[in-house]
Scaffold this motif. Structure first.
Motif, PDB file in Angstrom:
ATOM      1  N   VAL A 124       0.827  -1.207   0.000  1.00  0.00           N
ATOM      2  CA  VAL A 124       0.000   0.000   0.000  1.00  0.00           C
ATOM      3  C   VAL A 124       0.860   1.255   0.000  1.00  0.00           C
ATOM      4  CG1 VAL A 124      -2.031  -1.054   1.059  1.00  0.00           C
ATOM      5  CG2 VAL A 124      -0.224  -0.138   2.521  1.00  0.00           C
ATOM      6  N   LEU A 125       2.028   1.195   0.629  1.00  0.00           N
ATOM      7  CA  LEU A 125       2.949   2.327   0.588  1.00  0.00           C
ATOM      8  C   LEU A 125       3.417   2.558  -0.841  1.00  0.00           C
ATOM      9  CD1 LEU A 125       4.797   4.464   1.871  1.00  0.00           C
ATOM     10  CD2 LEU A 125       6.442   2.632   2.359  1.00  0.00           C
ATOM     11  N   GLY A 126       3.779   1.467  -1.528  1.00  0.00           N
ATOM     12  CA  GLY A 126       4.184   1.594  -2.926  1.00  0.00           C
ATOM     13  C   GLY A 126       3.074   2.169  -3.793  1.00  0.00           C
ATOM     14  N   ALA A 127       1.837   1.701  -3.574  1.00  0.00           N
ATOM     15  CA  ALA A 127       0.704   2.200  -4.352  1.00  0.00           C
ATOM     16  C   ALA A 127       0.467   3.677  -4.101  1.00  0.00           C
ATOM     17  CB  ALA A 127      -0.551   1.395  -4.017  1.00  0.00           C
ATOM     18  N   THR A 128       0.596   4.104  -2.841  1.00  0.00           N
ATOM     19  CA  THR A 128       0.407   5.520  -2.510  1.00  0.00           C
ATOM     20  C   THR A 128       1.475   6.383  -3.167  1.00  0.00           C
ATOM     21  OG1 THR A 128      -0.620   4.937  -0.388  1.00  0.00           O
ATOM     22  CG2 THR A 128       0.240   7.168  -0.611  1.00  0.00           C
ATOM     23  N   ILE A 129       2.721   5.925  -3.126  1.00  0.00           N
ATOM     24  CA  ILE A 129       3.813   6.675  -3.757  1.00  0.00           C
ATOM     25  C   ILE A 129       3.610   6.769  -5.270  1.00  0.00           C
ATOM     26  CG2 ILE A 129       6.284   6.586  -4.316  1.00  0.00           C
ATOM     27  CD1 ILE A 129       5.780   7.594  -1.525  1.00  0.00           C
ATOM     28  N   VAL A 130       3.222   5.657  -5.884  1.00  0.00           N
ATOM     29  CA  VAL A 130       3.005   5.649  -7.331  1.00  0.00           C
ATOM     30  C   VAL A 130       1.914   6.645  -7.716  1.00  0.00           C
ATOM     31  CG1 VAL A 130       2.072   4.273  -9.228  1.00  0.00           C
ATOM     32  CG2 VAL A 130       3.871   3.341  -7.791  1.00  0.00           C
ATOM     33  N   ASN A 131       0.778   6.612  -7.043  1.00  0.00           N
ATOM     34  CA  ASN A 131      -0.319   7.507  -7.382  1.00  0.00           C
ATOM     35  C   ASN A 131      -0.002   8.965  -7.065  1.00  0.00           C
ATOM     36  OD1 ASN A 131      -1.674   5.222  -8.112  1.00  0.00           O
ATOM     37  ND2 ASN A 131      -3.469   5.588  -6.844  1.00  0.00           N
ATOM     38  N   ARG A 132       0.791   9.193  -6.016  1.00  0.00           N
ATOM     39  CA  ARG A 132       1.070  10.555  -5.580  1.00  0.00           C
ATOM     40  C   ARG A 132       2.189  11.202  -6.381  1.00  0.00           C
ATOM     41  NH1 ARG A 132       1.463  12.004   0.799  1.00  0.00           N
ATOM     42  NH2 ARG A 132      -0.653  11.147   0.664  1.00  0.00           N
ATOM     43  N   TRP A 133       3.165  10.421  -6.840  1.00  0.00           N
ATOM     44  CA  TRP A 133       4.366  10.991  -7.462  1.00  0.00           C
ATOM     45  C   TRP A 133       4.463  10.742  -8.965  1.00  0.00           C
ATOM     46  CZ3 TRP A 133       8.200  14.056  -5.330  1.00  0.00           C
ATOM     47  CH2 TRP A 133       8.092  14.284  -3.956  1.00  0.00           C
ATOM     48  N   PHE A 134       3.602   9.901  -9.550  1.00  0.00           N
ATOM     49  CA  PHE A 134       3.755   9.558 -10.966  1.00  0.00           C
ATOM     50  C   PHE A 134       2.429   9.673 -11.710  1.00  0.00           C
ATOM     51  CE2 PHE A 134       7.403   7.701  -8.989  1.00  0.00           C
ATOM     52  CZ  PHE A 134       8.412   7.818  -9.933  1.00  0.00           C
ATOM     53  N   LYS A 135       2.499  10.342 -12.853  1.00  0.00           N
ATOM     54  CA  LYS A 135       1.372  10.398 -13.787  1.00  0.00           C
ATOM     55  C   LYS A 135       1.523   9.333 -14.854  1.00  0.00           C
ATOM     56  CE  LYS A 135      -2.215  12.593 -15.736  1.00  0.00           C
ATOM     57  NZ  LYS A 135      -3.531  12.744 -15.080  1.00  0.00           N
ATOM     58  N   THR A 136       2.774   9.043 -15.241  1.00  0.00           N
ATOM     59  CA  THR A 136       3.080   8.030 -16.255  1.00  0.00           C
ATOM     60  C   THR A 136       4.017   6.985 -15.644  1.00  0.00           C
ATOM     61  OG1 THR A 136       4.992   9.309 -17.060  1.00  0.00           O
ATOM     62  CG2 THR A 136       2.853   9.715 -18.122  1.00  0.00           C
ATOM     63  N   ASN A 137       4.258   5.910 -16.405  1.00  0.00           N
ATOM     64  CA  ASN A 137       5.210   4.858 -15.999  1.00  0.00           C
ATOM     65  C   ASN A 137       4.850   4.206 -14.665  1.00  0.00           C
ATOM     66  OD1 ASN A 137       7.113   7.255 -17.352  1.00  0.00           O
ATOM     67  ND2 ASN A 137       7.471   5.202 -18.164  1.00  0.00           N
ATOM     68  N   ARG A 138       3.572   4.181 -14.335  1.00  0.00           N
ATOM     69  CA  ARG A 138       3.169   3.646 -13.032  1.00  0.00           C
ATOM     70  C   ARG A 138       3.450   2.150 -12.906  1.00  0.00           C
ATOM     71  NH1 ARG A 138      -2.655   6.271 -11.384  1.00  0.00           N
ATOM     72  NH2 ARG A 138      -1.949   8.408 -11.036  1.00  0.00           N
ATOM     73  N   GLY A 139       3.151   1.394 -13.944  1.00  0.00           N
ATOM     74  CA  GLY A 139       3.373  -0.047 -13.879  1.00  0.00           C
ATOM     75  C   GLY A 139       4.832  -0.381 -13.640  1.00  0.00           C
ATOM     76  N   LEU A 140       5.712   0.300 -14.372  1.00  0.00           N
ATOM     77  CA  LEU A 140       7.143   0.043 -14.229  1.00  0.00           C
ATOM     78  C   LEU A 140       7.622   0.388 -12.828  1.00  0.00           C
ATOM     79  CD1 LEU A 140       9.895  -0.679 -15.409  1.00  0.00           C
ATOM     80  CD2 LEU A 140      10.086   1.682 -16.221  1.00  0.00           C
ATOM     81  N   VAL A 141       7.199   1.540 -12.298  1.00  0.00           N
ATOM     82  CA  VAL A 141       7.642   1.958 -10.966  1.00  0.00           C
ATOM     83  C   VAL A 141       7.090   1.015  -9.904  1.00  0.00           C
ATOM     84  CG1 VAL A 141       7.570   3.803  -9.252  1.00  0.00           C
ATOM     85  CG2 VAL A 141       7.916   4.356 -11.659  1.00  0.00           C
ATOM     86  N   MET A 142       5.824   0.609 -10.038  1.00  0.00           N
ATOM     87  CA  MET A 142       5.261  -0.321  -9.068  1.00  0.00           C
ATOM     88  C   MET A 142       5.977  -1.660  -9.143  1.00  0.00           C
ATOM     89  SD  MET A 142       3.096  -0.269  -6.631  1.00  0.00           S
ATOM     90  CE  MET A 142       2.631  -1.529  -5.437  1.00  0.00           C
ATOM     91  N   GLY A 143       6.372  -2.055 -10.352  1.00  0.00           N
ATOM     92  CA  GLY A 143       7.146  -3.283 -10.498  1.00  0.00           C
ATOM     93  C   GLY A 143       8.476  -3.199  -9.774  1.00  0.00           C
ATOM     94  N   LEU A 144       9.157  -2.045  -9.906  1.00  0.00           N
ATOM     95  CA  LEU A 144      10.435  -1.861  -9.224  1.00  0.00           C
ATOM     96  C   LEU A 144      10.273  -1.926  -7.707  1.00  0.00           C
ATOM     97  CD1 LEU A 144      11.940   1.036 -11.367  1.00  0.00           C
ATOM     98  CD2 LEU A 144      12.916  -1.253 -11.109  1.00  0.00           C
ATOM     99  N   MET A 145       9.236  -1.260  -7.201  1.00  0.00           N
ATOM    100  CA  MET A 145       9.056  -1.256  -5.751  1.00  0.00           C
ATOM    101  C   MET A 145       8.566  -2.604  -5.243  1.00  0.00           C
ATOM    102  SD  MET A 145       7.927   2.546  -4.580  1.00  0.00           S
ATOM    103  CE  MET A 145       6.457   2.719  -5.570  1.00  0.00           C
TER     104      MET A 145
END
Length: 427
Positions: A124-145
């Motif tokens: 959930v922390l990763g999901a919050t960071i992705v939604n709060r800090w990224f408009k694009t590339n969300r899948g890739l960033v969530m994959g990294l985290m």
């Protein structure tokens, strides 16, 4: 108060991702430590394996149940405050376990408090960071985290297994407590509350971008979290995602993460060698989950989930009959490792598609709770089956069959229509 400027422009979002990656990595190391401590605790105190497994299961369960409330709390009192408090609880409860002498001490420290503390340092922390800090590339960033869980095994397990083999369970506790405490100043110095706190917008967004505001930022966060669950539970897509993630937890950190080292011990394989097997899985999951994030940005996430769960199921069915030779264990580590948590990016995408950016992270938190309920069930189930049958064979076969069932359920998910109407934003 943090400084109101940062270097790198929009790319500072990746600095935040780097710190959060470390937090998730250490939290994964903390959650995997009971697997390494199981045999030393059994030898030191004479505690039965099912008792130790149950304590680990309590920690896993609370780890999951804390998630949705933590996601809402991050909106209500702030991400930084929530994360810093969680790290303090994790480090303190781990260190306090050095004083334990009875099974209930294990339940309180490694079960209750470490479970609650690490629950906020999770998907959930990763999901919050992705939604709060990224408009694009969300899948890739969530994959990294998400891959940080694999990296947690990669970094921590060989070390703590060597510590456990040479010094028992106490050095493991000390290492985890120190690693967790070391994160506190990093979060304090490098993680702003949100992009607007440092005069920026989300990565990939235009200058006039206005990120969605969660209703949890106003009013009673507990009531909002439970209300979001009530509304989501009225939809079919929620239960499909919940069921598949229940199986995900059942087949990963619940069974394999908790019992694989002990299973290998039953087959004459030492703790360090077995921890090396989990580390190999970590290497391949780091690759697989990052690739899964990239694929999630481009392909149908339902089909990806179907493939991931199918491969996982076949791997688990294969293991008890593999002979536990070096070659067969490497084959298992590669096949199983590639999709250990590759399911996270497509599941988050489906949750956001069905429930929107505003409610998606909290709904995803409840879906992650299903993951941890499954994991807790498997942790206790595996220990009970070992005590009843003297081996883990049937436990792994049942887990493999549930993964194949999850592959079929994944293909039934439909997010083409909104799962529920969005709540009105506060004025």
């Amino acid at each position: 108060m943090i400084a109101q400027s940062r270097p790198f422009g929009q790319r500072y979002a990746f600095v935040v991702v780097g710190v959060i990656f470390l937090c998730l990595l250490v939290a994964a190391g903390l959650r995997s430590a009971p697997a390494v401590m199981m045999l030393p605790l059994e030898n030191s105190f004479g505690w039965r394996r099912d008792v130790i497994s149950l304590a680990a299961g309590v920690g896993i369960l609370l780890y999951g149940l804390t998630g949705p409330f933590a996601a809402a709390l991050m909106e209500r009192i702030g991400l930084r405050r929530t994360l810093l408090a969680s790290l303090v609880v994790m480090s303190g409860s781990t260190a306090l376990s050095l004083l334990m002498t009875k099974p209930w001490h294990l339940f309180v420290t490694w079960g209750v408090f470490s479970g609650i503390g690490s629950g906020a340092v999770a998907s959930v922390l990763g999901a919050t960071i992705v939604n709060r800090w990224f408009k694009t590339n969300r899948g890739l960033v969530m994959g990294l985290m998400s891959a940080s869980s694999a990296s947690g095994m990669l970094v921590f397990l060989p070390l703590i297994a060597a510590l456990a083999q040479s010094g028992g369970w106490q050095p493991v506790v000390i290492a985890v407590a120190i690693a967790t405490a070391a994160l506190i100043p990093l979060v304090w110095l490098l993680v702003p509350e949100r992009p607007a706190s440092i005069g920026m917008v989300r990565y990939g967004a235009e200058a006039d971008d206005v990120p969605p505001t969660s209703p949890a930022s106003q009013g009673n966060f507990l009531a909002h979290t439970l209300n979001t669950l009530r509304r989501a539970a009225g939809t079919r897509v929620f239960w499909y995602l919940f069921a598949t993630f229940f199986v995900c937890g059942f087949t990963t950190n619940g069974l394999v993460g908790t019992h694989l080292i002990a299973f290998c011990g039953d087959m004459g394989i030492g703790e360090v060698q077995a921890a090396g097997l989990l580390s190999m899985m970590g290497i391949f999951d780091l690759i697989g989950t990052t690739l899964s994030g990239w694929l999630t940005d481009r392909y149908d996430p339902r089909k990806l989930l179907g493939v991931y769960y199918g491969i996982r199921g076949l791997s688990l069915i294969y293991l008890p009959y593999s002979g536990f030779s070096a070659t067969s264990l490497i084959i298992f580590a590669v096949l199983y490792g590639l999709d250990w948590i590759a399911t996270v990016p497509p599941t988050l995408r489906l949750a956001n598609e069905a429930f929107g950016d505003r409610s998606g992270p909290i709904v995803f938190g409840w879906i992650v709770a299903g993951h941890q309920i499954g994991a807790a069930t498997a942790a206790a189930f595996g220990g009970t089956m070992r005590e009843l049958q003297g081996n883990y064979e049937l436990a792994f076969l049942i887990a493999g069959m549930t993964a194949i069932a999850a592959a079929c359920i994944s293909l039934l998910i439909n997010t083409s229509r909104p799962a529920f109407d969005p709540e009105p934003q506060a004025a």
